[in-house]
Design an enzyme around this catalytic site. Structure first.
Site, PDB file in Angstrom:
ATOM      1  N   MET A  99      31.615 -13.735  34.190  1.00  0.00           N
ATOM      2  CA  MET A  99      31.150 -12.962  35.343  1.00  0.00           C
ATOM      3  C   MET A  99      30.555 -11.648  34.858  1.00  0.00           C
ATOM      4  SD  MET A  99      34.287 -13.523  38.024  1.00  0.00           S
ATOM      5  CE  MET A  99      35.570 -13.120  36.849  1.00  0.00           C
ATOM      6  N   GLY A 187      33.114  -7.045  35.531  1.00  0.00           N
ATOM      7  CA  GLY A 187      32.739  -7.976  34.466  1.00  0.00           C
ATOM      8  C   GLY A 187      33.923  -8.587  33.758  1.00  0.00           C
ATOM      9  N   SER A 188      33.967  -9.893  33.642  1.00  0.00           N
ATOM     10  CA  SER A 188      35.141 -10.550  33.095  1.00  0.00           C
ATOM     11  C   SER A 188      34.866 -12.045  32.928  1.00  0.00           C
ATOM     12  CB  SER A 188      36.340 -10.316  34.006  1.00  0.00           C
ATOM     13  OG  SER A 188      35.970 -10.528  35.357  1.00  0.00           O
ATOM     14  N   ARG A 189      35.956 -12.812  32.839  1.00  0.00           N
ATOM     15  CA  ARG A 189      35.814 -14.245  32.564  1.00  0.00           C
ATOM     16  C   ARG A 189      37.004 -14.995  33.155  1.00  0.00           C
ATOM     17  NH1 ARG A 189      35.630 -16.398  26.308  1.00  0.00           N
ATOM     18  NH2 ARG A 189      36.930 -18.234  26.574  1.00  0.00           N
TER      19      ARG A 189
END
Length: 219
Positions: A99, A187-189
């Site tokens: 993301m 922002g990440s995953r």
């Protein structure tokens, strides 16, 4: 389109910072019109960026026990067999979604069922696409077993910018496919772990939508 509850404080702080910056600019540089207008433009851009980050679009998920729905908006960056060492301790099929800061950051349940396992792990803040981020970064691990008796593990992973993971589930909860289970800021995953051999409906590089895109289908 609404604003997610996790954004209220951040948006309020952004407005306060913008107000202070503009007040200081007017006090010290009121005779520099170009500078004042530049600060107006930057302030407006900052407000829009923060506002869009916390948008919460309404999504209607078609419930299906045999489907695994994408848990977040973003891009598919990993599809591979790997060793899952926290819960299953065996080979699993991993599908990961990255993301970016411009994506919707609401996290949604990929399957309906009962939460069999939940754990929060403090950790580092490596960039989200680093393979080590799955085991070294701040993260949560959730395992939901659906009505078919198939457990699905999904993991929120903080990135270099994401410094706060939020979750709304605990062990024993009954969750519904497509409903939100958490949120990650900036922002990440998310990693999803499936039984080896599960047919995957997406490809590397695909842009996916949380609560809409079908990641995989159980045979």
């Amino acid at each position: 389109m609404t604003i997610h509850k996790e954004g209220y404080t951040s948006i309020a702080l952004t407005v306060l910072v913008i107000f202070v910056i503009n007040a200081v600019a007017h006090y010290f540089w009121s005779d520099h019109n170009w500078l004042i207008w530049l600060i107006y433009v930057v302030s407006f851009a900052l407000f829009i960026i923060v506002l869009q980050f916390f948008r919460h679009p309404r999504r209607i998920t078609s419930l299906n026990e045999r489907q695994v729905i994408c848990p977040a908006d973003g891009k598919v960056v990993v599809i591979e067999e790997t060793e899952e060492g926290e819960y299953f301790r065996d080979k699993r099929l991993q599908v990961s979604i990255f993301m970016s800061p411009i994506n919707v950051h609401v996290n949604r349940n990929p399957v309906s069922g009962v939460v069999q396992y939940f754990k929060y792990h403090p950790g580092k803040y490596l960039v989200a696409w680093d393979p080590k981020s799955s085991t070294d970064n701040e993260r949560t691990t959730v395992v939901v077993e659906n009505k078919l008796g198939i457990p699905v593990l999904f993991r929120q992973i903080a990135g270099a910018l994401a410094r706060r993971i939020v979750w709304y589930v605990k062990e024993g909860d009954q969750v519904v496919q497509g409903e939100q289970f958490g949120f990650i800021k900036f922002g990440s995953r998310i990693d999803v772990f499936l039984p080896v051999g599960t047919p995957v409906n997406v490809n590397l590089g695909d842009v996916v939508k949380g609560g809409i895109t079908v990641l995989a289908t159980f045979e």
